[in-house]
Write a protein that holds these residues in place. Sequence first.
Motif, short mmCIF file in Angstrom:
data_model
loop_
_atom_site.label_atom_id
_atom_site.label_comp_id
_atom_site.label_asym_id
_atom_site.label_seq_id
_atom_site.Cartn_x
_atom_site.Cartn_y
_atom_site.Cartn_z
N ALA A 4 -1.40 -12.54 -5.26
CA ALA A 4 -0.40 -12.27 -4.75
C ALA A 4 0.19 -12.66 -3.54
O ALA A 4 -1.01 -13.52 -2.64
CB ALA A 4 -0.32 -10.48 -4.08
N GLN A 5 1.75 -13.00 -3.25
CA GLN A 5 2.37 -13.78 -2.76
C GLN A 5 3.67 -12.69 -2.11
O GLN A 5 4.50 -12.99 -0.63
CB GLN A 5 3.30 -14.74 -2.74
CG GLN A 5 2.06 -16.18 -3.39
CD GLN A 5 1.92 -16.53 -2.32
OE1 GLN A 5 1.23 -16.34 -1.18
NE2 GLN A 5 -0.45 -16.67 -2.84
N MET A 6 3.46 -11.72 -2.48
CA MET A 6 4.91 -10.42 -1.85
C MET A 6 5.02 -9.26 -2.68
O MET A 6 3.31 -9.23 -3.78
CB MET A 6 6.21 -11.35 -2.61
CG MET A 6 6.44 -11.67 -3.94
SD MET A 6 8.35 -12.19 -4.55
CE MET A 6 7.77 -13.96 -4.24
N ILE A 7 5.60 -8.04 -2.31
CA ILE A 7 5.36 -7.02 -2.36
C ILE A 7 6.89 -6.49 -3.27
O ILE A 7 7.55 -7.06 -3.04
CB ILE A 7 5.42 -6.33 -1.27
CG1 ILE A 7 3.70 -6.53 -0.68
CG2 ILE A 7 4.91 -4.75 -1.94
CD1 ILE A 7 3.22 -5.50 0.19
N VAL A 8 6.49 -6.08 -4.25
CA VAL A 8 8.00 -5.70 -5.32
C VAL A 8 7.60 -4.20 -5.57
O VAL A 8 6.88 -3.72 -5.80
CB VAL A 8 8.21 -6.07 -7.21
CG1 VAL A 8 9.17 -5.48 -7.56
CG2 VAL A 8 8.35 -7.57 -6.67
#
Length: 270
Positions: free
Chosen positions: A56-60
Motif C-alpha cells: 500500500a502507498q495510498m488510501i482509497v
Amino acid sequence: MPNRVHGLREPDRALGIVRICACIAALALGGCATAPPQVCSPLEWRPSPNHDQRSAQMIVLHQTEMESAEAALVTLQTRNPTGRVSAHYLIGDDGRLYQLVAESERAWHAGASRWGGVADLNSASIGIELDNDGVEPFSQAQIDTLLRLLDDITGRLDIPRHLVIGHGDIAPTRKRDPSALFPWKRLAEAGYGLWPRAVTAPVPSGFDPWAAMRLIGYDLRDPAAALRAFHRHYRGNEDEQWLPGDAEILYDLQQQLMEMPVMEMPATVP
C-alpha cells in the motif's frame, strides 16, 4: 450497486502490547479469526477470501451504496453475481469498525482505475468502505472512526497523509463515491487528503489548470469525467465545466504538492 470491504495485515507478535490490545478488543467482539487486527479500536474481524498479496502507498475511500453495513458485509465476503469484491475495512454508519482483508493483502476494491499514472490501485492502496447509501450525510460517529483509523494506518504503514483519495477520483468515468456530501474539508483539517488553503496566492499568467489536475493525480483521458470528479471532491458539485475559483484552487493544490518532499511512488504504466 457498489460492493466492497477492507482488511488488516497479520500482526507481528514481537511488536508487543500495542498489537495485543487490538486483538483483545476484537476478541471481545467475537473476532480475531485467521488474522487478528492491529488497530487499537473496537472492531469485528470478518475475514474475506477475496484478496491477494500487495503493497500500500495510498488510501482509497468508498461508500457502499447499500441499505446497511450487514448487507455490505455479505457482498464483500461472498461470490456475488456481479463479481467478487472486497476491501480492507468497513465503517458502519454507527461508527462500528470491521476488518475484512489483512493490510498486507491485495483487496479487490479499486477496479479499473488510475491515479498519478499508477494503474494497479488494488496493489497500491488500502480500501476503506463507508456504510452510506449515496444520498445521506456521513454521520459524526462514522467520520470520527475514520479519522482514528487513518491516524493508525498512515502512522504504521508510513503512507503520506495527503494520499487519501476517493474512488470517484481514481475512476472518474465509472464511480461517483464518496458523494459530494463527503466532508473532505474536515479530513483535511485533521491532516488527511489535499485541500486548498484558506488564503490562496494569485494565479500567474499562463497557468494551465489541466496540467495542475494531472499533477494532482487525475486521469485526463476523459476530461469531462475528470473535471466532474474534481468538482465533487473540492466544490461539492458535479459540474463538467470550469467554474469561477477553480484555477485558484488548482494553483494552490499544485503549490502544496511542489512544496512537499519528493516521494517514491509505485511503478507507473505507459
